[in-house]
Motif scaffolding. Structure first.
Motif, PDB file in Angstrom:
ATOM      1  N   TYR A  59       0.846  -1.190   0.000  1.00 10.14           N
ATOM      2  CA  TYR A  59       0.000   0.000   0.000  1.00 10.14           C
ATOM      3  C   TYR A  59       0.879   1.237   0.000  1.00 10.14           C
ATOM      4  CZ  TYR A  59      -3.723  -3.079   1.712  1.00 10.14           C
ATOM      5  OH  TYR A  59      -4.642  -4.076   1.850  1.00 10.14           O
ATOM      6  N   SER A  60       0.440   2.283  -0.657  1.00  8.16           N
ATOM      7  CA  SER A  60       1.073   3.575  -0.461  1.00  8.16           C
ATOM      8  C   SER A  60       0.472   4.147   0.824  1.00  8.16           C
ATOM      9  CB  SER A  60       0.806   4.505  -1.651  1.00  8.16           C
ATOM     10  OG  SER A  60      -0.568   4.804  -1.732  1.00  8.16           O
ATOM     11  N   VAL A  61       1.138   5.088   1.422  1.00  6.71           N
ATOM     12  CA  VAL A  61       0.679   5.623   2.706  1.00  6.71           C
ATOM     13  C   VAL A  61      -0.758   6.148   2.646  1.00  6.71           C
ATOM     14  CG1 VAL A  61       1.111   7.358   4.497  1.00  6.71           C
ATOM     15  CG2 VAL A  61       3.015   6.062   3.534  1.00  6.71           C
ATOM     16  N   PRO A  62      -1.147   6.910   1.634  1.00  4.66           N
ATOM     17  CA  PRO A  62      -2.522   7.421   1.625  1.00  4.66           C
ATOM     18  C   PRO A  62      -3.604   6.345   1.507  1.00  4.66           C
ATOM     19  CG  PRO A  62      -1.160   8.676   0.104  1.00  4.66           C
ATOM     20  CD  PRO A  62      -0.351   7.496   0.557  1.00  4.66           C
ATOM     21  N   GLU A  63      -3.289   5.199   0.910  1.00  7.67           N
ATOM     22  CA  GLU A  63      -4.316   4.168   0.739  1.00  7.67           C
ATOM     23  C   GLU A  63      -4.245   3.059   1.789  1.00  7.67           C
ATOM     24  OE1 GLU A  63      -2.067   1.304  -2.512  1.00  7.67           O
ATOM     25  OE2 GLU A  63      -3.825   2.410  -3.130  1.00  7.67           O
ATOM     26  N   MET A  64      -3.317   3.170   2.740  1.00  7.78           N
ATOM     27  CA  MET A  64      -3.153   2.147   3.759  1.00  7.78           C
ATOM     28  C   MET A  64      -4.414   2.030   4.620  1.00  7.78           C
ATOM     29  SD  MET A  64      -0.266   1.966   6.808  1.00  7.78           S
ATOM     30  CE  MET A  64       1.061   2.313   5.695  1.00  7.78           C
ATOM     31  N   PRO A  65      -4.920   0.795   4.826  1.00  7.45           N
ATOM     32  CA  PRO A  65      -6.088   0.628   5.691  1.00  7.45           C
ATOM     33  C   PRO A  65      -5.798   1.106   7.113  1.00  7.45           C
ATOM     34  CG  PRO A  65      -5.657  -1.376   4.460  1.00  7.45           C
ATOM     35  CD  PRO A  65      -4.488  -0.456   4.238  1.00  7.45           C
ATOM     36  N   LYS A  66      -6.809   1.584   7.789  1.00  8.51           N
ATOM     37  CA  LYS A  66      -6.649   2.162   9.126  1.00  8.51           C
ATOM     38  C   LYS A  66      -5.981   1.186  10.087  1.00  8.51           C
ATOM     39  CE  LYS A  66      -7.420   5.618  11.889  1.00  8.51           C
ATOM     40  NZ  LYS A  66      -6.610   6.811  11.745  1.00  8.51           N
ATOM     41  N   GLU A  67      -6.399  -0.101  10.066  1.00  4.82           N
ATOM     42  CA  GLU A  67      -5.813  -1.064  11.001  1.00  4.82           C
ATOM     43  C   GLU A  67      -4.320  -1.279  10.727  1.00  4.82           C
ATOM     44  OE1 GLU A  67      -7.966  -3.525   7.817  1.00  4.82           O
ATOM     45  OE2 GLU A  67      -8.408  -1.748   8.989  1.00  4.82           O
ATOM     46  N   HIS A  68      -3.911  -1.189   9.464  1.00  4.62           N
ATOM     47  CA  HIS A  68      -2.489  -1.307   9.139  1.00  4.62           C
ATOM     48  C   HIS A  68      -1.736  -0.060   9.586  1.00  4.62           C
ATOM     49  CE1 HIS A  68      -3.064  -4.494   5.742  1.00  4.62           C
ATOM     50  NE2 HIS A  68      -3.701  -4.806   6.845  1.00  4.62           N
ATOM     51  N   GLU A  69      -2.375   1.073   9.415  1.00  3.08           N
ATOM     52  CA  GLU A  69      -1.760   2.333   9.833  1.00  3.08           C
ATOM     53  C   GLU A  69      -1.483   2.311  11.336  1.00  3.08           C
ATOM     54  OE1 GLU A  69      -3.021   7.020  10.029  1.00  3.08           O
ATOM     55  OE2 GLU A  69      -3.890   5.785   8.451  1.00  3.08           O
ATOM     56  N   GLU A  70      -2.430   1.792  12.103  1.00 14.10           N
ATOM     57  CA  GLU A  70      -2.250   1.716  13.552  1.00 14.10           C
ATOM     58  C   GLU A  70      -1.122   0.758  13.921  1.00 14.10           C
ATOM     59  OE1 GLU A  70      -6.160   0.706  14.900  1.00 14.10           O
ATOM     60  OE2 GLU A  70      -6.956   2.695  14.417  1.00 14.10           O
ATOM     61  N   LEU A  71      -1.086  -0.423  13.298  1.00 14.53           N
ATOM     62  CA  LEU A  71      -0.019  -1.388  13.566  1.00 14.53           C
ATOM     63  C   LEU A  71       1.341  -0.829  13.172  1.00 14.53           C
ATOM     64  CD1 LEU A  71      -1.696  -4.673  12.283  1.00 14.53           C
ATOM     65  CD2 LEU A  71      -1.176  -4.095  14.663  1.00 14.53           C
ATOM     66  N   PHE A  72       1.399  -0.154  12.041  1.00 16.29           N
ATOM     67  CA  PHE A  72       2.631   0.441  11.566  1.00 16.29           C
ATOM     68  C   PHE A  72       3.113   1.514  12.552  1.00 16.29           C
ATOM     69  CE2 PHE A  72       4.952   3.474   8.831  1.00 16.29           C
ATOM     70  CZ  PHE A  72       5.931   2.624   8.339  1.00 16.29           C
ATOM     71  N   GLY A  73       2.190   2.355  12.993  1.00 15.35           N
ATOM     72  CA  GLY A  73       2.537   3.400  13.957  1.00 15.35           C
ATOM     73  C   GLY A  73       3.063   2.828  15.261  1.00 15.35           C
ATOM     74  N   GLU A  74       2.426   1.765  15.754  1.00 15.44           N
ATOM     75  CA  GLU A  74       2.880   1.116  16.983  1.00 15.44           C
ATOM     76  C   GLU A  74       4.282   0.535  16.818  1.00 15.44           C
ATOM     77  OE1 GLU A  74      -0.131  -1.771  17.865  1.00 15.44           O
ATOM     78  OE2 GLU A  74      -1.673  -0.229  18.158  1.00 15.44           O
ATOM     79  N   ALA A  75       4.543  -0.080  15.672  1.00 17.59           N
ATOM     80  CA  ALA A  75       5.860  -0.661  15.422  1.00 17.59           C
ATOM     81  C   ALA A  75       6.931   0.424  15.344  1.00 17.59           C
ATOM     82  CB  ALA A  75       5.839  -1.484  14.137  1.00 17.59           C
ATOM     83  N   ILE A  76       6.618   1.539  14.717  1.00 17.18           N
ATOM     84  CA  ILE A  76       7.572   2.651  14.625  1.00 17.18           C
ATOM     85  C   ILE A  76       7.875   3.202  16.024  1.00 17.18           C
ATOM     86  CG2 ILE A  76       7.861   5.039  13.808  1.00 17.18           C
ATOM     87  CD1 ILE A  76       8.290   2.953  11.619  1.00 17.18           C
ATOM     88  N   GLU A  77       6.833   3.326  16.839  1.00 16.89           N
ATOM     89  CA  GLU A  77       7.035   3.817  18.211  1.00 16.89           C
ATOM     90  C   GLU A  77       7.936   2.872  19.002  1.00 16.89           C
ATOM     91  OE1 GLU A  77       6.219   6.693  19.663  1.00 16.89           O
ATOM     92  OE2 GLU A  77       5.514   7.328  17.689  1.00 16.89           O
ATOM     93  N   ARG A  78       7.722   1.560  18.861  1.00 24.51           N
ATOM     94  CA  ARG A  78       8.575   0.585  19.551  1.00 24.51           C
ATOM     95  C   ARG A  78      10.028   0.745  19.127  1.00 24.51           C
ATOM     96  NH1 ARG A  78       7.234  -4.900  18.078  1.00 24.51           N
ATOM     97  NH2 ARG A  78       9.095  -5.369  19.254  1.00 24.51           N
ATOM     98  N   LEU A  79      10.252   0.878  17.829  1.00 23.56           N
ATOM     99  CA  LEU A  79      11.617   1.039  17.339  1.00 23.56           C
ATOM    100  C   LEU A  79      12.225   2.348  17.818  1.00 23.56           C
ATOM    101  CD1 LEU A  79      11.178  -0.316  13.701  1.00 23.56           C
ATOM    102  CD2 LEU A  79      12.382  -1.431  15.591  1.00 23.56           C
ATOM    103  N   ALA A  80      11.427   3.405  17.883  1.00 24.13           N
ATOM    104  CA  ALA A  80      11.920   4.706  18.362  1.00 24.13           C
ATOM    105  C   ALA A  80      12.346   4.622  19.825  1.00 24.13           C
ATOM    106  CB  ALA A  80      10.847   5.773  18.178  1.00 24.13           C
ATOM    107  N   ARG A  81      11.691   3.739  20.591  1.00 24.53           N
ATOM    108  CA  ARG A  81      12.066   3.541  22.000  1.00 24.53           C
ATOM    109  C   ARG A  81      13.237   2.575  22.145  1.00 24.53           C
ATOM    110  NH1 ARG A  81       6.327   3.006  22.479  1.00 24.53           N
ATOM    111  NH2 ARG A  81       6.603   0.757  22.668  1.00 24.53           N
TER     112      ARG A  81
END
Length: 86
Positions: free
Chosen positions: A56-78
């Motif tokens: 998916y490109s970012v604008p077409e990413m399903p909401k549930e994927h967007e949430e999972l992706f955001g959580e994973a990025i936050e984990r890596l940032a920590r």
């Protein structure tokens, strides 16, 4: 995707087929891509459309994927998720 020459295929068939069992590989001849070698299972998933993966490109990413992706990025940032995963 890994690349091998057709000469590599002749000389190192074990190495080339081992790589192709993990992911499709490109076979080149005269520095140009000529063939793709992949496992039969991968071919069947691709041929039948049974492979559930989708890009998916970012604008077409399903909401549930967007949430999972955001959580994973936050984990890596920590600093989590690098060495603690099997």
């Amino acid at each position: 995707m890994r690349q091998f020459t057709t000469g590599d295929l002749n000389k190192q068939v074990g190495d080339v087929t081992d790589a192709a069992s993990r992911e499709p590989v490109v076979l080149t001849r005269h520095n140009k891509p000529r063939f793709v070698l992949m496992s039969y299972d991968h071919y069947e998933r691709m041929r039948t459309g049974a492979d559930p993966r989708r890009v998916y490109s970012v604008p077409e990413m399903p909401k549930e994927h967007e949430e999972l992706f955001g959580e994973a990025i936050e984990r890596l940032a920590r600093g989590e998720g690098y060495d603690d995963e099997p």
